[in-house]
Design an enzyme around this catalytic site. Structure first.
Site, PDB file in Angstrom:
ATOM      1  N   HIS A 126       0.855  -1.985   0.096  1.00 52.93           N
ATOM      2  CA  HIS A 126       0.265   0.126  -0.220  1.00 52.93           C
ATOM      3  C   HIS A 126       1.108   0.964   0.209  1.00 52.93           C
ATOM      4  O   HIS A 126      -0.135   2.347  -0.211  1.00 52.93           O
ATOM      5  CB  HIS A 126      -0.267   0.283   1.705  1.00 52.93           C
ATOM      6  CG  HIS A 126      -2.023  -0.979   1.392  1.00 52.93           C
ATOM      7  ND1 HIS A 126      -3.092  -1.428  -0.201  1.00 52.93           N
ATOM      8  CD2 HIS A 126      -2.730  -2.165   1.794  1.00 52.93           C
ATOM      9  CE1 HIS A 126      -3.923  -2.515   0.105  1.00 52.93           C
ATOM     10  NE2 HIS A 126      -3.361  -2.816   1.458  1.00 52.93           N
ATOM     11  N   ASP A 163      -2.460 -10.799  -2.628  1.00 58.27           N
ATOM     12  CA  ASP A 163      -3.659  -9.980  -0.883  1.00 58.27           C
ATOM     13  C   ASP A 163      -4.848 -10.018  -0.904  1.00 58.27           C
ATOM     14  O   ASP A 163      -5.440  -9.657  -2.623  1.00 58.27           O
ATOM     15  CB  ASP A 163      -2.036  -9.094  -0.489  1.00 58.27           C
ATOM     16  CG  ASP A 163      -2.654  -8.248   0.851  1.00 58.27           C
ATOM     17  OD1 ASP A 163      -1.788  -8.769   1.838  1.00 58.27           O
ATOM     18  OD2 ASP A 163      -3.929  -7.881   1.169  1.00 58.27           O
ATOM     19  N   HIS A 165      -6.318  -7.176  -0.279  1.00 64.78           N
ATOM     20  CA  HIS A 165      -6.056  -5.594  -0.728  1.00 64.78           C
ATOM     21  C   HIS A 165      -5.701  -5.502  -2.281  1.00 64.78           C
ATOM     22  O   HIS A 165      -4.566  -6.251  -2.049  1.00 64.78           O
ATOM     23  CB  HIS A 165      -6.041  -4.811   0.515  1.00 64.78           C
ATOM     24  CG  HIS A 165      -6.932  -5.502   1.236  1.00 64.78           C
ATOM     25  ND1 HIS A 165      -6.202  -5.970   2.935  1.00 64.78           N
ATOM     26  CD2 HIS A 165      -7.473  -4.994   2.244  1.00 64.78           C
ATOM     27  CE1 HIS A 165      -6.816  -6.187   3.888  1.00 64.78           C
ATOM     28  NE2 HIS A 165      -7.626  -5.341   4.183  1.00 64.78           N
ATOM     29  N   ASP A 247      -4.439 -12.791   4.034  1.00 61.11           N
ATOM     30  CA  ASP A 247      -6.090 -12.631   4.344  1.00 61.11           C
ATOM     31  C   ASP A 247      -6.930 -12.684   3.932  1.00 61.11           C
ATOM     32  O   ASP A 247      -8.284 -12.254   3.637  1.00 61.11           O
ATOM     33  CB  ASP A 247      -5.482 -10.780   4.580  1.00 61.11           C
ATOM     34  CG  ASP A 247      -5.110  -9.764   3.388  1.00 61.11           C
ATOM     35  OD1 ASP A 247      -4.709 -10.083   2.734  1.00 61.11           O
ATOM     36  OD2 ASP A 247      -4.747  -8.754   4.049  1.00 61.11           O
TER      37      ASP A 247
HETATM   38 ZN   LIG Z   1      -4.125  -6.980   2.824  1.00 60.94          ZN
END
Ligand SMILES: [Zn+2]
Length: 310
Positions: A126, A163, A165, A247
């Site tokens: 991120h 991931d 996200h 995740d």
């Molecule tokens: Zn994540």
């Protein structure tokens, strides 16, 4: 076939405070799983600290200085954004996490090993060049990618991200650089809000496969088999770097993608098959998210077993 594990105790000293999901026990769980006899052939090495030169290939010098300058007293925490925290040990942890990706690239591109996994924290995907956040300080995989390009003459380099996200920080670099490919599956709509399939970079060098909450194994595998893996194959990378977040697992408390441990083994084997066709089997991977300790340990172990081809 040999696989290298890179990690460092300093990554455990990045204290995010009580009740923060991105906590030191995550890394302890991953390392405990990899200490099993099944991983006797895994080579271990301490992650070095990334150098300023390596960091500033991705992040402007003033951002690097600002992050490394956050050194609160012991037991005090500094908030970087609403959910990104720094403690006294965070700056060194961030340097080791980025340095692990660099050392993983050195080991793989230098021919010492075929694959390498960086078991580190804080995660990185991120972190955009000028904006840390989302638990991330430096973008570890992009720093590794730029090191590979600067040091080993790698032209076409692919970063893939499973991931749960979207790796908005990684995409921010890849979407304006046709030497890079970025392929991601992620829960969507979801944090951080980016990752629409309409975000396609330059001539499609970004491939986003959004998955609705509750999608499960079949939709995940279809997204990779039908879209991301063929695009990756067509890109013909000289090196593949993986943002390995776990995740998306059905046990994870932060997301609802409902993947199984075996899905991570499957996608890892599929990525190695592409690596065999284009990179001589060379593949680097770095830990991103994963917030249920048991699921994280199981899925990371499955990923590393796949890298070891056992
Ligand atoms: Zn994540």
């Amino acid at each position: 076939m040999t696989t290298l594990l890179l990690t460092h105790p300093a990554c455990l000293a990045h204290d995010t405070g009580e009740h923060h999901p991105e906590r030191p026990d995550r890394l302890r769980a991953v390392l405990a799983a990899l200490e099993d006899d099944a991983f006797a052939d895994l080579a271990w090495a301490e992650a070095p600290q990334a150098t300023i030169e390596q960091l500033t290939r991705v992040h402007p010098a003033e951002i690097v200085e600002a992050i490394l300058g956050v050194r609160p007293p012991p037991d005090e925490l500094v908030m970087i954004d609403a959910d990104t925290v720094m403690s006294a040990g965070s700056a060194e942890a961030a340097l080791r996490a980025a340095g692990a990706a660099v050392a993983a690239v050195d080991a793989v591109c230098g021919g010492q090993v075929d694959t390498a996994f960086a078991a580190v924290r804080p995660p990185g995907h991120h972190a955009a060049p000028t904006v840390p956040g989302g638990f991330c300080l430096f973008n570890n995989v992009v720093i590794g990618a730029r090191h590979a390009q600067a040091t080993y003459g790698i032209g076409r380099l692919a970063i893939v991200d499973f991931d749960v996200h979207h790796g908005n920080g990684t995409q921010a670099v890849a979407e304006i650089d046709p030497s890079l490919f970025f392929g991601s599956s992620h829960q969507y709509p979801f944090y951080p809000g980016t990752g629409s399939p309409r975000e396609r970079g330059i001539d499609g060098n970004v491939v986003n496969m959004p998955l609705a909450a509750g999608s499960g194994s079949a939709a995940f595998r279809t997204a990779w088999a039908d879209r991301i893996l063929p695009a990756l194959d067509a890109f013909a990378p000289e090196l593949i770097i993986v943002s390995a977040g776990f995740d998306g697992h059905r046990r994870d408390p932060l997301a609802q993608l409902r993947l199984e441990t075996e899905d991570y083994a499957w996608v890892s084997r599929e990525l190695l098959a592409v690596a065999d066709r284009h990179t001589g089997g060379r593949l680097v991977s770095s830990l991103e998210g994963g917030y249920d300790l048991e699921a994280l340990a199981d899925a990371a172990a499955a990923h590393v077993r796949a890298l070891m081809r056992t």
